[in-house]
Motif scaffolding. Sequence first.
Motif, PDB file in Angstrom:
ATOM      1  N   THR A 232       0.833  -1.205   0.000  1.00 48.66           N
ATOM      2  CA  THR A 232       0.000   0.000   0.000  1.00 48.66           C
ATOM      3  C   THR A 232       0.865   1.252   0.000  1.00 48.66           C
ATOM      4  O   THR A 232       0.600   2.203  -0.749  1.00 48.66           O
ATOM      5  CB  THR A 232      -0.909   0.040   1.255  1.00 48.66           C
ATOM      6  N   LEU A 244      -7.132   3.403  -3.533  1.00 43.19           N
ATOM      7  CA  LEU A 244      -6.564   2.148  -3.027  1.00 43.19           C
ATOM      8  C   LEU A 244      -7.631   1.328  -2.337  1.00 43.19           C
ATOM      9  O   LEU A 244      -8.189   1.739  -1.332  1.00 43.19           O
ATOM     10  CB  LEU A 244      -5.445   2.450  -2.032  1.00 43.19           C
ATOM     11  N   ASN A 246      -9.185  -2.488  -0.750  1.00 42.39           N
ATOM     12  CA  ASN A 246      -8.813  -3.761  -0.143  1.00 42.39           C
ATOM     13  C   ASN A 246      -9.713  -4.858  -0.686  1.00 42.39           C
ATOM     14  O   ASN A 246     -10.919  -4.663  -0.845  1.00 42.39           O
ATOM     15  CB  ASN A 246      -8.974  -3.709   1.383  1.00 42.39           C
ATOM     16  N   GLY A 325     -10.639   1.012   2.675  1.00 41.10           N
ATOM     17  CA  GLY A 325     -10.253   0.186   1.533  1.00 41.10           C
ATOM     18  C   GLY A 325     -11.453  -0.466   0.863  1.00 41.10           C
ATOM     19  O   GLY A 325     -11.464  -0.666  -0.352  1.00 41.10           O
TER      20      GLY A 325
END
Length: 432
Positions: A232, A244, A246, A325
Motif C-alpha cells: 500500500t 486504493l 482492499n 479500503g
Amino acid sequence: MGHRAKATRHNRTITVDFRDESTYFQVLSDGKAFVEFVLAFILALGFQLTHKATCRGGGCLTRHSHYARVRLGGLTLWRIQCTTCKAVFTVLPHFVLRYRTMRPDVARDALLATHGSLSLEWCAVLCHISPMALYRVICAFGQHSLVTVLTRCGLPLPTYILADEKHSRCRTDRVYLPTIVRGRVIWHLGYSASKSAAAFTGSYGVFQRAALAHEPSYQVRGALTDGFDSTTKSMRTLFPGTRLGNCLRHALNKLPDKLIGVSAPVRKGSRAKFHALLHRCRQRTSLRVVALGQRLRHFADHITATVGQEHGQRVRNWVQDKKAGWYAVLEDPSMPATSTLLDQTHNAIERKLFAMKGFHHPGGSQQAFLTGLAHLYNLVPYQRWAKHAGQCGVEVERGTVPTRDWFLNLQFLTSGGFDRAATPLTTKSGGV
Ligand SMILES: [Zn+2]
C-alpha cells in the motif's frame, strides 16, 4: 560479451519467419528479394521497424553487411540498413535464437514443459539439453520488458490494477515477488530480498518507469491490494491520488479470525451474513458506500447481540481499520473487487519456482528468470479444457498476437527492432 556496450546500443535485432529453412537460403542469394521478403513480413505482422528518433521511416532499406555465426555452423546472417537514418537491423531467421545455439523447436518444447510446471531437470531430460541451458533461455527472454511486449500486443497500460506480493523462499531466506496483474496478464513480476516499503517501491517503480516511457501521461486510477503495508505504501508513493482498495474476499476470509473461541457454526453463520452484506452492496447502482457503512454498523451490532460485547467490539475495530479500503472498491464501479486473479497467478508462478528449487539460489538471475516466466504466462495459450481454451492471457484481455504460434509470437515480440505500427496495414509501401 561487452555488456556495457550492449546496454547503451539499441537492440535492433528482428526475428523474421521465413516459413522454412530452404526459403531462407534461397532469398539469401538475392539481395533485393531478401529485403522485399523482410518488408512484406513486417507489414503482414502490422509492425514497423524501430528507426532512430529523428527518422520517420520513409526511406529505403538496403542490405548492409553480413556475417557468419560460427556457433551455428557458419550460418550467414544479414543486416539491413535504413538509407535515411542509417539504423542497422540484424535479421534473425525464425529457426535461430538470439545469442543461443539451442534450436527454437527444442526451446519451444522445453519452455512449454516448464510452463506446465515440469521440473527444470525433467524438461532437460525430455529435450536432451542441460537444465542450465533451459534456465538461460528463460532468462534471455526475460531480458525484455513485460510492458514493451504487452503494449506491442495492443494492450492499453492498465488503469486499474491488482498489486500484491508473493512470499517465497530462496533456500532458507524469505524473498518477495511484488506483482502487478490486470485480468489474465502479468504487467510486473519483481524480486526483492526485503519486504520494506522502500524495496517494494523500487520494484514497482521499474514498472512505472517502463509505463511512463511508453506513455508519459500514464496514471493508475485504482489499485486493489490485500492490505500489506509495504505494498500500500509503495502504491501511495508511486501513484499519488490513486484509489486504493482492499480485496473484499480477503476481508471475508479474515472475519472468522475476529471471532476466536466462538463455535464453528456461529462463525460460519457470521461469515455468510457478511458475504451477503458485501454482495448486496456491490449490486446496488447508487449510494453504495452509504449502504455499506450502514450495514457494517448493523453487522457489528448483530455480533454484539449474538456473540457478545467483546467480539462485537473487535469486529467494530477491524471494520474501522479496513473500511476505507472497502469503500474505495465500492466508490468506483471499475475497481476490481477481489484479488482472485492475482492469487491464481501467484499459485501458477509458485508451482514453477517450486519445480526449479535448484536454481532458486542467491547468485541466480532471479529478476530475468521471473520476467521470462511471466512472458510464458502471458503468451502461452490455455489448454483445451480450460475456460479460455486456445487463447492466451493477452488475447483474453483483448490484445492481439502476431500469429497463431505462441513461440513465434514470443520471438517476434521480444525482438528489439520492431514496434507495433501506429496504423497497422495502411502504411504506404515505403513507410515501413
Ligand atoms: Zn530510418
